[in-house]
Motif scaffolding. Sequence first.
Motif, short mmCIF file in Angstrom:
data_model
loop_
_atom_site.label_atom_id
_atom_site.label_comp_id
_atom_site.label_asym_id
_atom_site.label_seq_id
_atom_site.Cartn_x
_atom_site.Cartn_y
_atom_site.Cartn_z
N LYS A 82 0.86 -1.19 0.00
CA LYS A 82 0.00 0.00 0.00
C LYS A 82 0.89 1.23 0.00
O LYS A 82 1.95 1.25 0.62
N LYS A 83 0.42 2.28 -0.66
CA LYS A 83 1.18 3.52 -0.70
C LYS A 83 0.62 4.48 0.35
O LYS A 83 -0.58 4.72 0.41
N ALA A 84 1.50 4.98 1.18
CA ALA A 84 1.11 5.93 2.22
C ALA A 84 2.16 7.03 2.29
O ALA A 84 3.35 6.75 2.36
N ASP A 85 1.71 8.26 2.23
CA ASP A 85 2.62 9.41 2.27
C ASP A 85 3.70 9.30 1.20
O ASP A 85 4.87 9.62 1.45
N ARG A 87 5.11 6.72 -0.03
CA ARG A 87 6.04 5.59 0.14
C ARG A 87 5.26 4.28 0.13
O ARG A 87 4.16 4.20 0.67
N TRP A 88 5.84 3.26 -0.47
CA TRP A 88 5.23 1.94 -0.48
C TRP A 88 5.48 1.23 0.84
O TRP A 88 6.59 1.24 1.35
N MET A 89 4.44 0.64 1.37
CA MET A 89 4.52 -0.10 2.62
C MET A 89 4.17 -1.57 2.37
O MET A 89 3.20 -1.86 1.68
#
Length: 91
Positions: A82-85, A87-89
């Motif tokens: 998932k992309k958050a801020d 960045r990929w997590m």
Amino acid sequence: MKTIALSALAALALTAAAPAQDSKKEFEKRLAEIDKNDVAQLLDLAEWAAQNRMKKSAAELYEKVLALDAENEDARNALGHKKADGRWMNP
């Protein structure tokens, strides 16, 4: 009666194993034919593997895609990232 049921179960298991072996052979054939540095070809084969219940092989191919293109959205999504801020997590 138990013997018949067990025989039927064994026959069913053997029948299910044959398509799995066919898929594995087909996967190996396709893998040998593609350019391992071509993201599109890797993605196509990964999707094929996923559709043919070869999750481990698909995941390995998606990881190869990310080694070539760390921002590849298709591979990231397929792996559950998932992309958050920005960045990929990883899950």
